[in-house]
Design a protein around this motif. Structure first.
Motif, PDB file in Angstrom:
ATOM      1  N   GLU A 125       0.812  -1.222   0.000  1.00  0.00           N
ATOM      2  CA  GLU A 125       0.000   0.000   0.000  1.00  0.00           C
ATOM      3  C   GLU A 125       0.845   1.272   0.000  1.00  0.00           C
ATOM      4  O   GLU A 125       0.333   2.355  -0.249  1.00  0.00           O
ATOM      5  CB  GLU A 125      -0.935   0.025   1.215  1.00  0.00           C
ATOM      6  N   ASP A 180       3.391   3.927  -1.380  1.00  0.00           N
ATOM      7  CA  ASP A 180       4.014   4.415  -2.609  1.00  0.00           C
ATOM      8  C   ASP A 180       5.488   4.660  -2.278  1.00  0.00           C
ATOM      9  O   ASP A 180       5.829   5.625  -1.591  1.00  0.00           O
ATOM     10  CB  ASP A 180       3.316   5.713  -3.033  1.00  0.00           C
ATOM     11  N   ARG A 209       4.891   7.324   1.352  1.00  0.00           N
ATOM     12  CA  ARG A 209       3.583   7.529   1.986  1.00  0.00           C
ATOM     13  C   ARG A 209       2.588   6.484   1.469  1.00  0.00           C
ATOM     14  O   ARG A 209       2.774   5.913   0.394  1.00  0.00           O
ATOM     15  CB  ARG A 209       3.025   8.929   1.669  1.00  0.00           C
ATOM     16  N   LEU A 210       1.517   6.302   2.216  1.00  0.00           N
ATOM     17  CA  LEU A 210       0.454   5.407   1.772  1.00  0.00           C
ATOM     18  C   LEU A 210      -0.177   5.970   0.498  1.00  0.00           C
ATOM     19  O   LEU A 210      -0.468   7.172   0.422  1.00  0.00           O
ATOM     20  CB  LEU A 210      -0.639   5.291   2.841  1.00  0.00           C
ATOM     21  N   GLY A 211      -0.424   5.096  -0.489  1.00  0.00           N
ATOM     22  CA  GLY A 211      -1.137   5.536  -1.674  1.00  0.00           C
ATOM     23  C   GLY A 211      -2.528   6.034  -1.301  1.00  0.00           C
ATOM     24  O   GLY A 211      -2.981   7.072  -1.777  1.00  0.00           O
ATOM     25  N   ASP A 212      -3.185   5.310  -0.428  1.00  0.00           N
ATOM     26  CA  ASP A 212      -4.526   5.674   0.041  1.00  0.00           C
ATOM     27  C   ASP A 212      -4.528   5.637   1.569  1.00  0.00           C
ATOM     28  O   ASP A 212      -4.426   4.569   2.159  1.00  0.00           O
ATOM     29  CB  ASP A 212      -5.548   4.665  -0.525  1.00  0.00           C
ATOM     30  N   PRO A 213      -4.654   6.802   2.220  1.00  0.00           N
ATOM     31  CA  PRO A 213      -4.613   6.843   3.689  1.00  0.00           C
ATOM     32  C   PRO A 213      -5.707   5.998   4.335  1.00  0.00           C
ATOM     33  O   PRO A 213      -5.592   5.627   5.510  1.00  0.00           O
ATOM     34  CB  PRO A 213      -4.799   8.326   4.019  1.00  0.00           C
ATOM     35  N   ALA A 214      -6.744   5.670   3.580  1.00  0.00           N
ATOM     36  CA  ALA A 214      -7.827   4.853   4.135  1.00  0.00           C
ATOM     37  C   ALA A 214      -7.364   3.436   4.463  1.00  0.00           C
ATOM     38  O   ALA A 214      -8.097   2.674   5.099  1.00  0.00           O
ATOM     39  CB  ALA A 214      -8.998   4.809   3.150  1.00  0.00           C
ATOM     40  N   PHE A 215      -6.144   3.075   4.026  1.00  0.00           N
ATOM     41  CA  PHE A 215      -5.639   1.752   4.383  1.00  0.00           C
ATOM     42  C   PHE A 215      -5.296   1.654   5.873  1.00  0.00           C
ATOM     43  O   PHE A 215      -5.291   0.550   6.438  1.00  0.00           O
ATOM     44  CB  PHE A 215      -4.397   1.418   3.550  1.00  0.00           C
ATOM     45  N   GLU A 252      -7.508  -0.407   8.045  1.00  0.00           N
ATOM     46  CA  GLU A 252      -7.412  -1.807   7.638  1.00  0.00           C
ATOM     47  C   GLU A 252      -6.146  -2.442   8.234  1.00  0.00           C
ATOM     48  O   GLU A 252      -6.160  -3.592   8.691  1.00  0.00           O
ATOM     49  CB  GLU A 252      -7.403  -1.890   6.107  1.00  0.00           C
ATOM     50  N   ARG A 297      -0.017   5.742  10.411  1.00  0.00           N
ATOM     51  CA  ARG A 297      -0.315   7.122   9.988  1.00  0.00           C
ATOM     52  C   ARG A 297       0.890   8.036  10.222  1.00  0.00           C
ATOM     53  O   ARG A 297       1.140   8.962   9.438  1.00  0.00           O
ATOM     54  CB  ARG A 297      -1.521   7.674  10.754  1.00  0.00           C
TER      55      ARG A 297
END
Lengths: 279, 171
Positions: A225, A227, A232-238, A241, A276
């Motif tokens: 997840e 990048d 950083r996370l590609g999608d912070p919504a991960f 999860e 985060r």
């Protein structure tokens, strides 16, 4: 029967070889509690505090080499604070100034408590424990060294000399839940390491299993997840999860410090928070 | 071992010398497992270091060992041979108080008094390392010293007034 206070590692190994039952004493913060309460009555003791080489820390070819008698106080500064920020964070959460001046990384490893504060960090960093006896040295991966609750892989006559910790580039976090910020034994704890060179994530959990656990599935998913161009996370919504995956990897129990249900919830919160902050 | 003796018969008794507050003290017949706190109080008559939890939780036994603040209940006395031990009895001038002790009295930071020696040791340790601590640094520095009377407010006031008086004296 006696108290031995050797000046060199060689002498200490001779003491341990001659008397495999000898009680080894590092900082005393675990052993002396048991002695004071009458749980243990050592016939003979070998104290390690005079052995200069066990107190040293150094950087060595991509690793930080931490002498067994390195205290939590030492971890908050110098080469460890500079190269191993997760370990410095863990050291700072231990006990009080009095405890941090006494307790050692070697003692934390030898006691092998599921709640040992340095252990999740050392586990997430795939550290190697170097042990010695009169027969020689051997290197034990920390995942093999911590064999169960308060059980380690030391053989008769063996002492912990140092722990070798890879020096990685990337964020490190150590987080811990307890009833207050000082003087607590972890209800649960978590170390997260992001390795920007190898594009890996490591996450180790304390106080939610018989010994420190790795959350391998969560680690692999997080590595996918992120990048890696930006770290950083590609999608912070991960992040939530990730918390669920880490909570699923925990194997907590009810005890006098917490319930299994609270521990599982809290370790997920710590995992999400750590990710985060790191990615 | 005959199996008929008491524990004190079959366990070793040790004699050694400890350097406490700049003086050498002979300790005779101590048990190998005796803590430094027990030896200070029961064998050397230095009862300023207090015994409460015996597990490093309360800080009331705080002393300095080679200059480092530690809980004397967690130090095996026999391993303190050759080390410099400073207790609450060793920090004040003859018939006087240290500035921290004086501030504790002035600010009313002493109620039952049991935690006071350990807190005085911890505050001196803090101010030796950090002459102008922030409120958070002070809280962290005394986080290992429990006081069940004061609620800590007057203890923080004593730290602040010591810092202020040292600063005034220096300027």
């Amino acid at each position: 029967m006696s108290v031995a206070i050797p000046e060199t590692l060689e002498e200490a190994l001779q003491v341990a070889a001659a008397d495999p039952e000898v009680q080894v004493l590092a900082g005393g913060t675990d052993l002396m509690v048991e002695v004071n309460f009458g749980y243990r009555r050592p016939a003979s003791v070998c104290a390690l505090h005079r052995i200069a080489e066990l107190h040293a820390q150094r950087q060595d070819d991509g690793e930080v080499v931490i002498g067994a008698m390195t205290t939590y106080h030492d971890m908050e500064r110098g080469v460890i604070a500079a190269a191993l920020p997760g370990l410095a964070q863990a050291g700072r959460t231990v006990g009080s100034p009095q405890i941090r001046n006494a307790g050692t990384v070697g003692g934390n490893l030898a006691t092998a408590s599921p709640a040992g504060d340095t252990l999740p960090v050392l586990m997430a960093l795939d550290s190697t424990v170097v042990v010695a006896s009169v027969a020689g040295r051997r290197e034990v991966p920390i995942s093999d060294f911590l064999v169960g609750p308060k059980r380690n892989a030391l053989g008769p006559g063996e002492l912990i000399v140092e722990v070798r910790v890879p020096h990685l580039r990337g964020p490190q976090e150590f987080l811990k839940v307890g009833a207050r910020n000082a003087m607590v034994i972890a209800v649960c704890s978590l170390a997260l390491v992001v390795d920007l060179e190898r594009r890996r994530v490591a996450c180790a959990l304390g106080s939610v299993g018989p010994t420190v656990l790795r959350a391998f599935e969560a680690e692999e998913r997080a590595a996918q997840e992120i990048d890696w161009q930006t770290g950083r996370l590609g999608d912070p919504a991960f992040a939530p999860e990730f918390g669920r995956l880490v909570a699923a990897a925990a194997r907590p129990i009810d005890d006098h410090r917490s319930t299994a249900g609270y521990r599982r919830h809290a370790i997920g919160v710590l995992a999400e928070r750590a990710l985060r902050r790191s990615a | 071992m005959t199996g008929t003796g008491s524990i004190s018969d079959i366990e070793p008794r040790l004699g050694y010398s400890l350097r406490v507050n700049g003086r050498d003290h002979e300790v005779d017949g101590a048990w190998v497992g005796d803590s430094l706190l027990r030896v200070l109080r029961d064998r050397l008559g230095l009862s300023g270091s207090k015994n409460a939890c015996e597990q490093g939780e309360c800080g009331s036994c705080s002393v300095r060992l080679d200059g480092r603040l530690v809980c004397s209940c967690l130090v095996l006395a026999a391993t303190a041979v050759g080390r410099e031990i400073t207790t609450i009895e060793g920090i004040a001038p003859e018939d006087g108080l240290t500035d921290v002790q004086d501030a504790m009295v002035t600010e009313g930071a002493v109620q039952c008094g049991f935690c006071t020696p350990g807190l005085v040791m911890a505050i001196h340790d803090l101010l030796d390392r950090n002459p102008a601590p922030t409120a958070l640094e002070t809280r962290e520095a005394i986080s290992g010293n429990l006081c069940r009377c004061t609620g800590y407010g007057r203890i923080f006031a004593a730290v602040d007034s010591t810092v202020a008086s040292r600063r005034d004296a220096a300027s």
